[in-house]
Design an enzyme around this catalytic site. Structure first.
Site, PDB file in Angstrom:
ATOM      1  N   VAL A   1       0.833  -1.199   0.000  1.00 13.27           N
ATOM      2  CA  VAL A   1       0.000   0.000   0.000  1.00 13.27           C
ATOM      3  C   VAL A   1       0.869   1.250   0.000  1.00 13.27           C
ATOM      4  O   VAL A   1       0.575   2.244  -0.675  1.00 13.27           O
ATOM      5  CB  VAL A   1      -0.960  -0.005   1.210  1.00 13.27           C
ATOM      6  CG1 VAL A   1      -1.699   1.325   1.310  1.00 13.27           C
ATOM      7  CG2 VAL A   1      -1.947  -1.144   1.087  1.00 13.27           C
TER       8      VAL A   1
ATOM      9  N   ASP B   1      -1.323  22.324 -42.898  1.00 14.18           N
ATOM     10  CA  ASP B   1      -1.901  22.869 -44.118  1.00 14.18           C
ATOM     11  C   ASP B   1      -1.516  24.343 -44.230  1.00 14.18           C
ATOM     12  O   ASP B   1      -1.221  24.991 -43.227  1.00 14.18           O
ATOM     13  CB  ASP B   1      -3.432  22.778 -44.073  1.00 14.18           C
ATOM     14  CG  ASP B   1      -3.937  21.431 -44.555  1.00 14.18           C
ATOM     15  OD1 ASP B   1      -3.157  20.706 -45.180  1.00 14.18           O
ATOM     16  OD2 ASP B   1      -5.101  21.110 -44.275  1.00 14.18           O
TER      17      ASP B   1
ATOM     18  N   ASP C   1      -8.300  19.467 -42.830  1.00 21.77           N
ATOM     19  CA  ASP C   1      -9.690  19.910 -42.736  1.00 21.77           C
ATOM     20  C   ASP C   1     -10.631  19.101 -43.624  1.00 21.77           C
ATOM     21  O   ASP C   1     -11.832  19.140 -43.444  1.00 21.77           O
ATOM     22  CB  ASP C   1      -9.812  21.399 -43.083  1.00 21.77           C
ATOM     23  CG  ASP C   1      -9.205  21.727 -44.451  1.00 21.77           C
ATOM     24  OD1 ASP C   1      -8.854  20.775 -45.186  1.00 21.77           O
ATOM     25  OD2 ASP C   1      -9.075  22.917 -44.774  1.00 21.77           O
TER      26      ASP C   1
ATOM     27  N   ASP D   1      -8.341  14.001 -45.480  1.00 27.00           N
ATOM     28  CA  ASP D   1      -7.266  14.135 -44.495  1.00 27.00           C
ATOM     29  C   ASP D   1      -7.469  13.208 -43.303  1.00 27.00           C
ATOM     30  O   ASP D   1      -6.544  13.016 -42.507  1.00 27.00           O
ATOM     31  CB  ASP D   1      -7.210  15.582 -43.974  1.00 27.00           C
ATOM     32  CG  ASP D   1      -6.779  16.563 -45.045  1.00 27.00           C
ATOM     33  OD1 ASP D   1      -5.976  16.171 -45.908  1.00 27.00           O
ATOM     34  OD2 ASP D   1      -7.247  17.712 -45.026  1.00 27.00           O
TER      35      ASP D   1
ATOM     36  N   ASN E   1       7.103   7.689  -1.204  1.00 27.66           N
ATOM     37  CA  ASN E   1       6.795   6.268  -1.004  1.00 27.66           C
ATOM     38  C   ASN E   1       8.065   5.467  -0.741  1.00 27.66           C
ATOM     39  O   ASN E   1       8.062   4.520   0.046  1.00 27.66           O
ATOM     40  CB  ASN E   1       6.070   5.708  -2.229  1.00 27.66           C
ATOM     41  CG  ASN E   1       4.644   6.224  -2.342  1.00 27.66           C
ATOM     42  OD1 ASN E   1       4.181   6.974  -1.477  1.00 27.66           O
ATOM     43  ND2 ASN E   1       3.958   5.848  -3.399  1.00 27.66           N
TER      44      ASN E   1
ATOM     45  N   ASN F   1      -0.282   8.362   2.681  1.00 24.42           N
ATOM     46  CA  ASN F   1      -0.503   8.185   1.243  1.00 24.42           C
ATOM     47  C   ASN F   1      -1.589   9.095   0.696  1.00 24.42           C
ATOM     48  O   ASN F   1      -1.441   9.670  -0.387  1.00 24.42           O
ATOM     49  CB  ASN F   1      -0.869   6.730   0.924  1.00 24.42           C
ATOM     50  CG  ASN F   1       0.348   5.823   0.932  1.00 24.42           C
ATOM     51  OD1 ASN F   1       1.455   6.272   1.189  1.00 24.42           O
ATOM     52  ND2 ASN F   1       0.143   4.552   0.649  1.00 24.42           N
TER      53      ASN F   1
ATOM     54  N   THR G   1      -0.865  13.310   2.984  1.00 24.02           N
ATOM     55  CA  THR G   1       0.452  13.917   2.788  1.00 24.02           C
ATOM     56  C   THR G   1       0.917  13.769   1.345  1.00 24.02           C
ATOM     57  O   THR G   1       1.491  14.682   0.766  1.00 24.02           O
ATOM     58  CB  THR G   1       1.474  13.259   3.730  1.00 24.02           C
ATOM     59  OG1 THR G   1       0.928  13.181   5.041  1.00 24.02           O
ATOM     60  CG2 THR G   1       2.756  14.064   3.770  1.00 24.02           C
ATOM     61  N   ASP G   2       0.720  12.593   0.740  1.00 23.40           N
ATOM     62  CA  ASP G   2       1.062  12.409  -0.677  1.00 23.40           C
ATOM     63  C   ASP G   2       0.040  13.085  -1.579  1.00 23.40           C
ATOM     64  O   ASP G   2       0.387  13.824  -2.495  1.00 23.40           O
ATOM     65  CB  ASP G   2       1.085  10.908  -1.029  1.00 23.40           C
ATOM     66  CG  ASP G   2       2.418  10.278  -0.647  1.00 23.40           C
ATOM     67  OD1 ASP G   2       3.218  10.956  -0.004  1.00 23.40           O
ATOM     68  OD2 ASP G   2       2.626   9.112  -1.002  1.00 23.40           O
TER      69      ASP G   2
END
Length: 891
Positions: free
Chosen positions: A297, A344, A630, A634, A696, A724, A727-728
Site C-alpha cells: 500500500v 496545411d 480539414d 485528411d 513512497n 498516502n 500527505t502524498d
C-alpha cells in the site's frame, strides 16, 4: 407508368454504385432513376425510396453510451492495480484503506468521464453549424427539405455558397465552379459541365459532370439528379475507411502503462522478500503478511491516476479558452512530445482571405493597398475594370460574397474608392462571355457615356497575346509584351496568383458575342498579383517552434512557387531549401522518401493520400508527428498521426471525428500554444511522480530497514493510509497547478521513447527516499532507545513533515524555492499549511489520538521532529544549487 413498375425498373442500391454515371448523358441518367427532371419525385415515391435506400446520412462510429464511457475510465493498468489493492485491504480487515482507494479510483473515473462527455457535447455543437437543408424539385414545385430526407432520383438545385447535399449527376449548369478540397485536396475550385465523359476509369477530380456530397459551390448554379446518398457517396466511402484505422497510443499512456507494470512487479518482489525474511526470522506469519500488505500500500502511488487525470482535465479546460478543443484527455500531454508539425497552408498558416498584393500598370509595380494616387490613366480605368468585371457582391451587413479571387479584386477596388455598386449605376453590365479553362479569361460588357466597353481579365500569357496596345498616361501606345510577361513571371515566382486586365471599345453593343471576334485587338491595362497572406502571429509561432526543437513543415495543394513564397515569409524554410511536389514524391521509393523526409520543409501539389505516407515516413525515423487537416480525405492521416489536429471552422465532420484536437480558430499559433501547455502538464506529472515516489520510497525504506536495525514496525496501517492519501495526495494534486518553468519552449522535445524515470528521476527516488527513511529511523531509534512512549508518533510526524518539505523543494528541477517564491503556486503553499495543521491535529486533538493511535508530543520532541524533517528540504535545495552552479560554469 404505375408506381410498382417504377420501383421494379429502378436499379438496386448495389447497381447504383456500379453504374458509370459520368459516362451517361443527363437524359440517360434521369431515365435510369425513373424521374422527370422538370417534375421531380412525388411525395409517395420519395417515401418508398427512403424506405428502400435509407436516409442520406454519413454513419459514424456508434456513439458510446454514457455507461461505457464511464467504465472505460477504469481499464488503465494502474487503476486495476489500485482496485486489486482495495480488494486485498478489504479482505484483511482494513476497510478504511479499501474505502480510501475506492474513492480515489472513482474520483479519477468521474473526472475523465466529465471531460470526454464535454468534448462530445462540443463536437455535437460544431456539427450543428453545418447546413442541414437542401433545395429540391418535387411534384413540379421547388421546396426546401432536410438533407437527410434526400433520396436517389431527387432533383437538387445548388448555387454559390451551398454545400452539395449528395452525390449528383449534373443535368444543368450555369458557370458552375465547385470547391472539392474537402474530398480531393484540390485548392482551386473546379469548373463543371453536363457533357458525358467517354473514359470509364477516371480519378474523382476529373469527373467534371459530377458534384459530390460535402463539396462547396463557389460560383454559378446547377441542377443535378441524386445518384448516391449516405454511405454510398464518395464522402461516405472515405468515412467508412476510418472504421478500419486503429487509434495510436499516446506517449503518456505508453509510459504510465510501462511504469505501472514495472512498479507492480517490483512491489510484489519486495513484499515477497520482506514476508519471507520475516518468517525465517521467526516473526508471526499474520504479522508479516500485514507488514507486506502495508508495504505494498505504501509503494503504490494511489493518487497518481487522479493527479494525471486532473492535470489533463485542467489543461484541456485551459486550452479551450485558447481555442483548442481536446477530444481525448491523453492528447493534452501528447502535444509535449511533438517533434514535427505538418500543417496545411490555407487558413492555418495563412488568413484564408485572398487579397491584392501588387499592381502593375504603365510600367510601374506598386503595392495593392489602394493608397496610390489614381487620378491619371491607366489606373482609373484599371480600377474600374477590377470593380465592374467582377461577380462578387456586397450585402447590407458589409460582407462581400463570391469567389475568393473576385472578392479580393472587389475589395481592392473599393479601398481605392471604386465601389462596384456605385459604378454599376452609370456603367451597367450589358452582357458577358463566361470564363472557360480553354481561353483562361472572361469578358464583361458595360455601358459608358461614349459607348460600350468590354473588360477582359485572365491569365497574362493568354491575354497579352490578344493585345495590340497598352494604355499609358497619354493614351494607347505600342505594347512591350516581353516586359509585361517578365513582370508577370516575377510576380508568380514570388508566390502571387497573377491576373491580367485589358479593354476594348465599341460605339454600341457588338453583335454575336463570340470570343474569337471580341477578345482581340485589345488594349492592355495592367496586372494584379493576389495572395492569401500569412497570419501575422504565425511568424512568431514558427520561430518559437524552432527554438523549442520542433520542425514546422508546410503541406499544400497549391503551386510550388506559392508554397515557397509563404514558407520563406514565415521562416519555415530558406531560399535555398527545396520544395518537393506530389509528383516528385510519387516517384520516390519508400527508402528514398524515408531518407529525404527529414530534410524537406515544404510540400506542394500533394495528393491527400500522400499525407499519410509523409506521416509514416517521419514516424519510422523516430519522429513524433502532429498533422493538421480539414478535408474528409485528411481523416486517415489525422488518425494515423501521433496527434491529429482538425479545423473547427473550415473542417469537415469526418476530419473532426478522426482528430485528437480541434482548432476552434483554425490558427497554427494555437497548436504552438497547446504544445507549451502539453509540456507544462507533462513536467507537472513528472514532478508529482518524483515527489510521490520519493515519498513512497521513504516509507518503504523505513518499513524495510526497521527490523534489520532491531526496531519494531514503525507504522500502523492507519498511518500509512494517512501519509498516502493526505500527505502524498493533497500536495501532489496541488503540483498539477504549478506554472510553466522558465524556458519551457527553449528546450528540445523529450524523445517519445524516453522512460518516465529519465533525466535523473530514479536517482532522486533512491537517494531522497533513502534520506527520508534514514531521518525517520533516526527519530524512531532515538525515541525508542531513550524509552519514550511517543516513538511511533515521532517517526510518523517526521516522515509526514519531511514529505511536506520535499514537495516544496520538488517544485522545480533547477530553480530554488527562494527564487520561485512561496506564492508563485499559492494553492500548493496553502495545501502544505493545511496538511501541517492536519498533522498537528492528529497529535494534539484527543479524539483523533484514539483514531490514529498517536500521543501528544512535548515541545522539545516537536522541535526535534521539525529540525530532522527540514534536512530533506535543504538536501534537495543543495542538489539544485550544484546543478545551477555546474550549468553556469559550462556557460
Amino acid at each position: 407508368m404505375a408506381n410498382d413498375d417504377i420501383i421494379s425498373s429502378r436499379p438496386s442500391a448495389k447497381e447504383f454504385e456500379a453504374l458509370p454515371w459520368h459516362t451517361l448523358s443527363a437524359v440517360e441518367a434521369a431515365q435510369q432513376l425513373s424521374v422527370d427532371p422538370q417534375v421531380g419525385l412525388s411525395a409517395a415515391e420519395v417515401q418508398r425510396r427512403v424506405n428502400a435506400y435509407g436516409p442520406n446520412e454519413i454513419l459514424e462510429h456508434p456513439p458510446r453510451s454514457l455507461w461505457w464511457m464511464f467504465l472505460d475510465q477504469f481499464t488503465d493498468f494502474m487503476i486495476l492495480v489500485l482496485i486489486a489493492a482495495a480488494v486485498v485491504s478489504g479482505i484483511i480487515g482494513e476497510p478504511l484503506d479499501a474505502f480510501a482507494i475506492v474513492v480515489i479510483v472513482l474520483l479519477n473515473g468521474v473526472i475523465g468521464f466529465v471531460q470526454e462527455f464535454r468534448a462530445e457535447r462540443a463536437m455535437a455543437a460544431l456539427k450543428m453549424l453545418v447546413p442541414r437543408n437542401a433545395k429540391v424539385c418535387r411534384e413540379g414545385q421547388r421546396v426546401t427539405v432536410p438533407v437527410a430526407g434526400l433520396t436517389c432520383g431527387d432533383i437538387v438545385m445548388v448555387e454559390a455558397g451551398d454545400l452539395v447535399p449528395a452525390d449528383l449527376r449534373l443535368i444543368e449548369t450555369s458557370q458552375l465552379r465547385v470547391d472539392e478540397a474537402a474530398l480531393s485536396g484540390e485548392s482551386v475550385p473546379v469548373e463543371k459541365h453536363t457533357d458525358s465523359l467517354t473514359t470509364v476509369e477516371q480519378s474523382l477530380g476529373d469527373l467534371l459532370n459530377m458534384a459530390y456530397k460535402g463539396t462547396v459551390v463557389t460560383y454559378g448554379r446547377a441542377t443535378g439528379v441524386v445518384i448516391a446518398i449516405g454511405m454510398a457517396t464518395e464522402l461516405g466511402k472515405i468515412a467508412a475507411l476510418l472504421r478500419e484505422e486503429d487509434n495510436v497510443q499516446t506517449p503518456l499512456q505508453k509510459r504510465l502503462s510501462r511504469f505501472g507494470k514495472q512498479l507492480a512487479l517490483a512491489i510484489l518482489a519486495i513484499c515477497l522478500f520482506v514476508f519471507t525474511l520475516g518468517v525465517f526470522r521467526g516473526e508471526p506469519v499474520v504479522l508479516m503478511f500485514l507488514t507486506a500488505v502495508s508495504l505494498a500500500v505504501a509503494a503504490i502511488p494511489e493518487a497518481l491516476p487522479a493527479v494525471v487525470t486532473i492535470s489533463l482535465a485542467l489543461g484541456a479546460h485551459k486550452m479551450v479558452k485558447k481555442h483548442a478543443l481536446i477530444r481525448r484527455l491523453p492528447a493534452v500531454e501528447t502535444l509535449g512530445s511533438v517533434t514535427y508539425i505538418c500543417s496545411d497552408k490555407t487558413g492555418t498558416l495563412t488568413q484564408n482571405n485572398m487579397r491584392v498584393e501588387q499592381l502593375y500598370a504603365n510600367g510601374e509595380l506598386v503595392k495593392g493597398n489602394g493608397q496610390r494616387e489614381i487620378e491619371d490613366e491607366p489606373w482609373e480605368l484599371f480600377y474600374q475594370a477590377m470593380a465592374l468585371s467582377n461577380d462578387a457582391t456586397g450585402n447590407d451587413q458589409g460582407e462581400v460574397l463570391g469567389d475568393p479571387t473576385e472578392v479580393a479584386l472587389y475589395r481592392a477596388a473599393r479601398e481605392a474608392n471604386y465601389d462596384k455598386e456605385v459604378l454599376a449605376l452609370t456603367s451597367p453590365r450589358l452582357g458577358e462571355i463566361p470564363f472557360d479553362s480553354t481561353r483562361k479569361r472572361m469578358t464583361t460588357f458595360h455601358q459608358f457615356h461614349e459607348g460600350v466597353r468590354a473588360f477582359i481579365k485572365g491569365a497574362p500569357e493568354e491575354l497579352v497575346d490578344q493585345c495590340d496596345t497598352v494604355l499609358g498616361e497619354s493614351g494607347p501606345t505600342s505594347i512591350p509584351k516581353k516586359a509585361i510577361l517578365a513582370c508577370a513571371e516575377q510576380m508568380a515566382t514570388n508566390g502571387l496568383r497573377v491576373l491580367g486586365f485589358a479593354f476594348r471599345k465599341w460605339p454600341e453593343m457588338p453583335p454575336g458575342l463570340s470570343p474569337e471576334s471580341i477578345e482581340c485587338q485589345l488594349t492592355f491595362l495592367g496586372l494584379v498579383g493576389l495572395i492569401d497572406p500569412p497570419r501575422e502571429e504565425v511568424l512568431n509561432a514558427v520561430a518559437l517552434c524552432k527554438t523549442a526543437g520542433i520542425t514546422p513543415v508546410m503541406i499544400t495543394g497549391d503551386h510550388p512557387a506559392t508554397a515557397r513564397a509563404i514558407a520563406v515569409r514565415l521562416g519555415i524554410m530558406t531560399d535555398h531549401d527545396e520544395v518537393i511536389t506530389g509528383q516528385e514524391l510519387a516517384e520516390l521509393s519508400l527508402h528514398e522518401m524515408e531518407e529525404r523526409v527529414t530534410h524537406i520543409r515544404a510540400y506542394a501539389r500533394v495528393a491527400p493520400e500522400q499525407k499519410i505516407n509523409i506521416v509514416k515516413a517521419l514516424q519510422k525515423k523516430g519522429e513524433f508527428v502532429a498533422m493538421t487537416g480539414d478535408g474528409v480525405n485528411d481523416a486517415p492521416a489525422l488518425k494515423g498521426a501521433d496527434i491529429g489536429v482538425a479545423m473547427g471552422i473550415a473542417g469537415t465532420d469526418v476530419s473532426r471525428e478522426a482528430a485528437h484536437m480541434i482548432l476552434l480558430d483554425d490558427n497554427f499559433s494555437t497548436i504552438v500554444t497547446a504544445v507549451a501547455e502539453g509540456r507544462r502538464i507533462f513536467d507537472n506529472i513528472r514532478k508529482f511522480i518524483r515527489y510521490t515516489m520519493t515519498s513512497n520510497a521513504g516509507e518503504i525504506w523505513t518499513i524495510f530497514l526497521a527490523p534489520f536495525l532491531g526496531l519494531p514496525l514503525p507504522f500502523l496501517p492507519i498511518h500509512i493510509l494517512w501519509i498516502n492519501l493526505v500527505t502524498d495526495g493533497l500536495p501532489g494534486l496541488a503540483l498539477a497547478l504549478e506554472p510553466a518553468e522558465k524556458g519551457i519552449m527553449e528546450r528540445p522535445p523529450r524523445p517519445p521513447q524516453e522512460h518516465i524515470f529519465g533525466h535523473g528521476m530514479w536517482q532522486d527516488i533512491v537517494w531522497v527516499g533513502l534520506l527520508m527513511g534514514s531521518v525517520a529511523l533516526v527519530a524512531e531509534g532515538w525515541a525508542y532507545h531513550t524509552g519514550s512512549t511517543h516513538w511511533q508518533t515521532m517517526v510518523f510526524t517526521v516522515l509526514t513533515l519531511s514529505q511536506l518539505g520535499n514537495v516544496l523543494a520538488m517544485r522545480s528541477e533547477k530553480e530554488s524555492l527562494f527564487q520561485q517564491g512561496l506564492w508563485s503556486n499559492s494553492k500548493l503553499f496553502g495545501v502544505v499549511l493545511f496538511t501541517f495543521a492536519l498533522q498537528m491535529a492528529t497529535i494534539y486533538i484527543p479524539f483523533l489520538n484514539q483514531i490514529f493511535k498517536t500521543t501528544p508530543l512535548s515541545l522539545n520532541e516537536l522541535v526535534f521532529c521539525l529540525a530532522l524533517s527540514t534536512s530533506v528540504f535543504f538536501a534537495v535545495e543543495f542538489k539544485k544549487w550544484i546543478i545551477r552552479r555546474s550549468q553556469a560554469c559550462l556557460v
